[in-house]
Design a protein around this motif. Structure first.
Motif, PDB file in Angstrom:
ATOM      1  N   GLY A 298       0.804  -1.275  -0.120  1.00 56.21           N
ATOM      2  CA  GLY A 298      -0.009   0.031   0.019  1.00 56.21           C
ATOM      3  C   GLY A 298       0.853   1.360   0.035  1.00 56.21           C
ATOM      4  O   GLY A 298       0.478   2.329  -0.461  1.00 56.21           O
ATOM      5  N   LEU A 299       1.939   1.226   0.613  1.00 56.47           N
ATOM      6  CA  LEU A 299       2.870   2.527   0.640  1.00 56.47           C
ATOM      7  C   LEU A 299       3.305   2.853  -0.700  1.00 56.47           C
ATOM      8  O   LEU A 299       3.684   3.926  -1.171  1.00 56.47           O
ATOM      9  N   ASN A 300       3.570   1.673  -1.597  1.00 60.62           N
ATOM     10  CA  ASN A 300       3.881   2.167  -2.978  1.00 60.62           C
ATOM     11  C   ASN A 300       2.814   2.997  -3.585  1.00 60.62           C
ATOM     12  O   ASN A 300       3.267   3.943  -4.351  1.00 60.62           O
ATOM     13  N   VAL A 301       1.594   2.627  -3.212  1.00 61.03           N
ATOM     14  CA  VAL A 301       0.423   3.615  -3.721  1.00 61.03           C
ATOM     15  C   VAL A 301       0.513   4.816  -3.217  1.00 61.03           C
ATOM     16  O   VAL A 301       0.177   5.822  -3.758  1.00 61.03           O
ATOM     17  N   ALA A 302       0.882   4.774  -1.852  1.00 61.12           N
ATOM     18  CA  ALA A 302       0.961   6.204  -1.214  1.00 61.12           C
ATOM     19  C   ALA A 302       2.258   7.125  -1.200  1.00 61.12           C
ATOM     20  O   ALA A 302       2.417   7.964  -0.550  1.00 61.12           O
ATOM     21  N   ALA A 303       2.958   6.217  -1.829  1.00 61.07           N
ATOM     22  CA  ALA A 303       4.595   7.011  -1.842  1.00 61.07           C
ATOM     23  C   ALA A 303       4.676   8.360  -2.382  1.00 61.07           C
ATOM     24  O   ALA A 303       5.419   9.099  -1.995  1.00 61.07           O
ATOM     25  N   ASP A 304       3.757   8.675  -3.459  1.00 66.60           N
ATOM     26  CA  ASP A 304       3.907   9.948  -3.825  1.00 66.60           C
ATOM     27  C   ASP A 304       3.710  11.195  -2.767  1.00 66.60           C
ATOM     28  O   ASP A 304       4.468  11.854  -2.535  1.00 66.60           O
ATOM     29  N   PRO A 305       2.591  11.024  -2.201  1.00 67.26           N
ATOM     30  CA  PRO A 305       2.413  12.180  -1.016  1.00 67.26           C
ATOM     31  C   PRO A 305       3.408  11.987  -0.101  1.00 67.26           C
ATOM     32  O   PRO A 305       4.007  12.928   0.594  1.00 67.26           O
ATOM     33  N   PHE A 306       3.881  10.684   0.334  1.00 65.50           N
ATOM     34  CA  PHE A 306       4.437  10.417   1.597  1.00 65.50           C
ATOM     35  C   PHE A 306       5.713  11.192   1.542  1.00 65.50           C
ATOM     36  O   PHE A 306       6.468  11.305   2.330  1.00 65.50           O
ATOM     37  N   MET A 307       6.508  10.746   0.022  1.00 61.09           N
ATOM     38  CA  MET A 307       7.877  11.213   0.009  1.00 61.09           C
ATOM     39  C   MET A 307       8.007  12.707   0.253  1.00 61.09           C
ATOM     40  O   MET A 307       9.091  13.215   0.869  1.00 61.09           O
ATOM     41  N   THR A 308       6.922  13.424  -0.249  1.00 62.39           N
ATOM     42  CA  THR A 308       7.082  15.061  -0.225  1.00 62.39           C
ATOM     43  C   THR A 308       6.570  15.253   1.048  1.00 62.39           C
ATOM     44  O   THR A 308       7.140  16.391   1.840  1.00 62.39           O
ATOM     45  N   LEU A 309       5.824  14.630   1.881  1.00 62.22           N
ATOM     46  CA  LEU A 309       5.294  15.018   3.334  1.00 62.22           C
ATOM     47  C   LEU A 309       6.594  15.054   4.257  1.00 62.22           C
ATOM     48  O   LEU A 309       6.746  15.531   5.035  1.00 62.22           O
ATOM     49  N   ALA A 310       7.517  14.177   3.868  1.00 62.52           N
ATOM     50  CA  ALA A 310       8.743  14.139   4.592  1.00 62.52           C
ATOM     51  C   ALA A 310       9.277  15.518   4.518  1.00 62.52           C
ATOM     52  O   ALA A 310       9.846  15.978   5.693  1.00 62.52           O
ATOM     53  N   TYR A 311       9.297  15.893   3.353  1.00 66.78           N
ATOM     54  CA  TYR A 311       9.969  17.568   3.330  1.00 66.78           C
ATOM     55  C   TYR A 311       8.914  18.324   4.224  1.00 66.78           C
ATOM     56  O   TYR A 311       9.608  19.187   4.791  1.00 66.78           O
ATOM     57  N   ALA A 312       7.562  18.628   3.682  1.00 62.92           N
ATOM     58  CA  ALA A 312       7.010  19.465   4.268  1.00 62.92           C
ATOM     59  C   ALA A 312       6.704  19.163   5.794  1.00 62.92           C
ATOM     60  O   ALA A 312       6.935  20.232   6.546  1.00 62.92           O
ATOM     61  N   GLY A 313       6.697  17.989   6.305  1.00 60.47           N
ATOM     62  CA  GLY A 313       6.455  17.547   7.682  1.00 60.47           C
ATOM     63  C   GLY A 313       5.188  17.964   8.043  1.00 60.47           C
ATOM     64  O   GLY A 313       4.021  17.970   7.320  1.00 60.47           O
ATOM     65  N   THR A 314       4.954  17.813   9.610  1.00 58.04           N
ATOM     66  CA  THR A 314       3.649  17.878  10.098  1.00 58.04           C
ATOM     67  C   THR A 314       3.595  18.951  11.178  1.00 58.04           C
ATOM     68  O   THR A 314       4.751  19.323  11.718  1.00 58.04           O
ATOM     69  N   LYS A 315       2.502  19.015  12.026  1.00 58.00           N
ATOM     70  CA  LYS A 315       2.229  19.704  13.007  1.00 58.00           C
ATOM     71  C   LYS A 315       1.715  18.792  14.000  1.00 58.00           C
ATOM     72  O   LYS A 315       2.438  18.555  15.120  1.00 58.00           O
ATOM     73  N   GLY A 316       0.670  18.274  13.873  1.00 59.77           N
ATOM     74  CA  GLY A 316       0.091  17.275  14.736  1.00 59.77           C
ATOM     75  C   GLY A 316       0.827  15.898  14.480  1.00 59.77           C
ATOM     76  O   GLY A 316       1.234  15.932  13.374  1.00 59.77           O
ATOM     77  N   GLY A 317       1.082  15.119  15.302  1.00 57.04           N
ATOM     78  CA  GLY A 317       1.638  13.755  15.119  1.00 57.04           C
ATOM     79  C   GLY A 317       1.229  13.140  14.106  1.00 57.04           C
ATOM     80  O   GLY A 317      -0.339  13.096  14.178  1.00 57.04           O
ATOM     81  N   LEU A 318       1.864  12.340  13.081  1.00 55.75           N
ATOM     82  CA  LEU A 318       1.129  11.604  12.013  1.00 55.75           C
ATOM     83  C   LEU A 318       2.128  10.165  12.087  1.00 55.75           C
ATOM     84  O   LEU A 318       3.325  10.400  11.942  1.00 55.75           O
ATOM     85  N   ILE A 319       1.410   9.071  12.317  1.00 52.70           N
ATOM     86  CA  ILE A 319       1.966   7.779  12.009  1.00 52.70           C
ATOM     87  C   ILE A 319       1.631   6.950  10.804  1.00 52.70           C
ATOM     88  O   ILE A 319       0.184   7.037  10.785  1.00 52.70           O
ATOM     89  N   ALA A 320       2.252   6.575  10.210  1.00 53.93           N
ATOM     90  CA  ALA A 320       2.038   5.733   9.082  1.00 53.93           C
ATOM     91  C   ALA A 320       2.340   4.248   9.306  1.00 53.93           C
ATOM     92  O   ALA A 320       3.382   3.828   9.399  1.00 53.93           O
ATOM     93  N   ILE A 321       1.056   3.614   9.580  1.00 58.19           N
ATOM     94  CA  ILE A 321       1.405   2.280  10.062  1.00 58.19           C
ATOM     95  C   ILE A 321       1.334   1.376   8.644  1.00 58.19           C
ATOM     96  O   ILE A 321       0.325   1.252   7.999  1.00 58.19           O
ATOM     97  N   VAL A 322       2.646   0.758   8.392  1.00 58.41           N
ATOM     98  CA  VAL A 322       2.568  -0.045   7.141  1.00 58.41           C
ATOM     99  C   VAL A 322       2.968  -1.486   7.578  1.00 58.41           C
ATOM    100  O   VAL A 322       4.322  -1.665   8.071  1.00 58.41           O
TER     101      VAL A 322
END
Lengths: 200, 600
Positions: free
Chosen positions: B81-105
């Protein structure tokens, strides 16, 4: 069987076919163990196997490591189906105990003529060469208790005497986990399974 | 007094999310991850939002929205599933978060129910994001609140990677408290963080690299890594995640003098690794799948100029594929140090019949495949997809399975490559909503002459009956729009769309004939509820029997492959067992009119 924190360590393997209620059987034991203060680890088969595939559950009572029983590590095997007893023998200690339901479930590979189901008596004879075998038809026993669906609980009753978990705790968890309407039947099936092994 | 409960690993993870104050949970079902969302959904008095999303990318983006609004969110999926979600995920690593975000894979070493064995820790490395790798269900639960705090402290998403034996392992679990005070969402307009234009992305990449050391140091201090140095031991063992408990148990059983390092987080705790390397001559690394720790240990040893022998996947001490266990560890020890620890084997020789999972008795997919094969024949090509129906491989109508949603695009590729044979692909309802829609749109747009069969069993069955946009209710049972597959296909421009009842063989075969003759992309929707969920919903059908007087023993019904039909070799007659769910398809197949409903 090593001792850990005063609790006898027992590794139990439950084998069977998806749909027979192996997970419920392991849940009954697991819940009862927790109530009795015994550490427990278990691993079960999910997903694809629910469509009639072969399933195996590992249960480790008194263990605080992982949930997987090492090869030749299981003290007891509870086999809900005869052929499935043989499939996982690698996990059982030499001289270990096998409690086996003699009612076969024929796989699609056999109905479609691609494979043959081994003779049940031959299975039991072969098993008896190396292991202590307690065999009976748990489906019929459960039917006698009120429903064939209670087969898994009859089998839990059959193994109950070998477990470091009090019988009362096991019965409490049977009552908590089976459908409300079927409690009486399941308690009866448990007692009948227990007696079957005690008598043998 | 502490409370202990007997729990499935995934239930323990769900409990960890509650204890960590989760406010939004989204996911796409996939074994072994599905029960996390299912458990959160079944909880009474929920104070968090929860959904099954249509695919992992969408689920990830929903969770990102929440994290950008400053609340704690989780997204769940299986490794692929992370292959499908890899596009947002890779850039999210740059942008980061405010609230905690856990990707359970959830990873699935040994492919218990997956199409590959990829190691999610590689994605963590790739994205420069921390990863938590629990060794027991208890640790999995305890790690989650920590992971939320870590994510918030460094304003970065984190990966949490259970494996099959964590997710589907059970254990007595000590519970913690559940917070009731949760922050109000408040989206802060930080354009340089949330708009990844090149101008903003470049400095964020620099920032991401700059926090690696601080994250690593913080993780090294966490309770998830632990080093036990034995003063005289010249041998060191490093175990990662669940592999560490197998190694630990084997070492204790053997009573072997070895220093032991357990690793539960990435980037790896360099400090601890160095500490061990300074005291031992050789180290054996035990980790499932990819040699991630091993590569790091080699780097650390080389940088520090320490002449330590590093053994693991390299040199084949530990296998790089499949699931590890205690036997694999003993095998590795034996190979590495020539120890006499071989476990005896001595199984019994009895020929066993294989028991592969099969489509249920009465499953409508079997009937659809039967009709498909009748109309398209042996010569046709049958690309298929991921779901229960992949088990239809026995019907001869599943000839490709690559990834979710790929059947239609592979069929298109086959056609555009110039294949002259008829092409009929199949895809489930949930899989169609997941990523099949894009492929159908593409097939229609680019004029692929193929037949697309949507196996609509009104549920996402294989993973445990989760609702999808076609069923008319959400995860919490709330009624919602019931998206019409037929209207959807028509809206995408499909020229031929038929909806059939697969239990009616004649009707279904007529539809397949018309689809085969149609120039362009044709869709056949075979609609009939899954027999398991149908039974639960109260659908009752009268079972069927074989009339032994009329049965000629031709085996046509047996060949259909329904688990409820057996052949009595003694009397040379077919028999229908108690498994029969009353679909009646075999009665239509019988040429001798020998199969009929049980008389009441």
């Amino acid at each position: 069987m090593s001792e850990r924190a005063g609790v006898k360590k027992i590794d139990l393997l439950i084998t069977g076919v998806g749909g027979q209620g192996a997970i419920l059987a392991s849940d009954i034991i697991g819940k009862a163990a927790v109530v009795s203060g015994i550490p427990i680890r278990a691993a079960e088969t999910h997903g694809m196997a629910q469509r009639g595939g072969s399933v195996v559950n590992h249960i480790r009572l008194g263990s605080d490591f992982g949930s997987m029983i090492p090869k030749k590590g299981a003290d007891i095997m509870l086999a809900l189906e005869p052929m499935e007893a043989v499939r996982y023998l690698d996990f059982l200690k030499d001289g270990g105990v096998i409690i086996v339901n003699t009612q076969p479930i024929i796989p699609v590979t056999v109905t479609s003529g691609m494979a043959k189901y081994p003779d049940v008596q031959e299975i039991l004879d072969t098993l008896s060469e190396k292991y202590i075998v307690k065999a009976f038809n748990a489906d019929d026993l459960a039917y006698e208790a009120g429903s064939r669906l209670a087969m898994n609980v009859a089998m839990v009753g059959a193994v109950s005497g070998y477990l470091p978990v009090p019988k009362e705790s096991l019965l409490e968890s049977v009552k908590a986990l089976v459908p409300q309407k079927t409690i009486e039947i399941n308690v009866r099936a448990f007692e009948m399974g227990r007696r079957k092994v005690e008598e043998s | 007094m502490t409370t202990r409960e007997y729990m499935l690993g995934n239930v323990a993870i769900a409990r960890g999310l509650l204890e960590g104050g989760v406010q939004l949970a989204a996911g796409y079902p996939g074994t072994p991850s599905s029960e996390i969302i299912d458990t959160l959904a079944s909880r009474e008095g929920r104070d968090y939002y929860i959904e099954w999303s249509v695919n992992e990318k969408v689920a990830m983006e929903v969770a990102v929205g929440a994290a950008w609004a400053g609340v704690r969110s989780v997204v769940t999926m299986k490794h692929v599933g992370l292959n499908v979600a890899a596009d947002p995920f890779m850039t999210l690593a740059y942008a980061g978060t405010k609230g905690g975000l856990i990707a359970i894979v959830a990873d699935d070493p040994s492919c218990h129910s997956s199409q590959n064995e990829q190691d999610t820790r590689r994605y963590a490395q790739f994205a420069l994001v921390p990863c938590f790798d629990p060794s027991t269900p208890q640790e999995a639960k305890d790690m989650i609140p920590y992971a939320f705090e870590f994510s918030e402290k460094f304003e970065i998403p984190v990966i949490f990677r259970p494996t099959t034996r964590i997710s589907h392992g059970k254990s007595d679990i000590e519970l913690g408290g559940i917070p009731t005070d949760k922050p109000e969402p408040n989206f802060e307009k930080l354009l340089d963080r949330w708009v990844m234009l090149p101008k903003n992305a470049r400095p964020r990449h620099t920032h991401l690299l700059s926090i690696q050391k601080a994250m690593e140091d913080a993780l090294a201090e966490s309770p998830w890594n632990s080093l036990e140095l034995k003063p005289d031991a010249k041998l060191g063992v490093i175990g990662a995640g669940i592999a560490s408990v197998y190694a630990k148990e084997a070492l204790e059983e053997l009573g072997l003098e070895a220093s032991f390092l357990k690793i539960g987080t990435y980037p790896v705790p360099k400090k601890l690794i160095l500490e061990m390397l300074e005291t031992v001559n050789a180290v054996l690394i035990f980790e499932e799948l990819e040699p991630i720790v091993e590569e790091q240990v080699k780097l650390i040893a080389q940088e520090a100029g320490l002449p330590v022998t590093v053994m693991g996947k390299a040199g084949s001490f530990v296998p790089r594929e499949g699931e590890l266990d205690i036997s694999a560890f003993l095998e590795a020890l034996k190979k590495a140090f020539d120890l006499d620890v071989e476990p005896e084997t001595g199984s019994i020789s009895l020929e066993l019949a294989p028991r592969p999972p099969a489509l249920c008795a009465g499953c409508s997919h079997r009937a659809t495949f039967y009709s498909m094969k009748k109309v398209f024949g042996k010569d046709a090509i049958y690309p298929s997809d991921i779901g229960c129906y992949t088990l239809g491989i026995q019907s001869g109508t599943v000839e490709t399975t690559l990834c979710m949603g790929s059947s239609i695009s592979i069929a298109s590729g086959l056609y555009h490559a110039g294949e002259k044979r008829p092409i009929c692909c199949s895809i489930g309802d949930s899989t169609f909503f997941h990523t099949g829609m894009n492929s159908l749109l593409n097939a229609v747009f680019n004029k692929a002459n193929i037949t697309v069969t949507i196996l609509d069993n009104r549920i996402t069955a294989m993973t445990g009956h989760q609702p999808n946009p076609g069923v008319g209710y959400t995860i919490t049972g709330e009624p919602t729009v019931e998206v019409s597959l037929a209207e959807l296909c028509r809206a995408m421009g499909t020229g031929s769309v038929a909806v059939v009842d697969p239990y009616n063989l004649e009707e279904t075969q007529e539809a397949f004939k018309a689809a085969k003759d149609f120039e362009g992309t044709a869709v056949v929707i075979a609609k009939q509820p899954c027999v398991i969920s149908g039974k639960r919903a109260g659908i009752k059908r009268i079972p069927y029997v074989v009339d032994p007087e009329k049965c000629e023993g031709c085996k046509q019904c047996v060949k259909f492959g329904c688990p409820a039909i057996e052949f009595d070799e003694e009397n040379k007659r077919a028999v229908i067992t108690a498994l029969c769910s009353g679909c009646g398809v075999c009665a239509q197949i019988c040429k001798f009119d020998a199969i009929r409903e049980v008389k009441r």
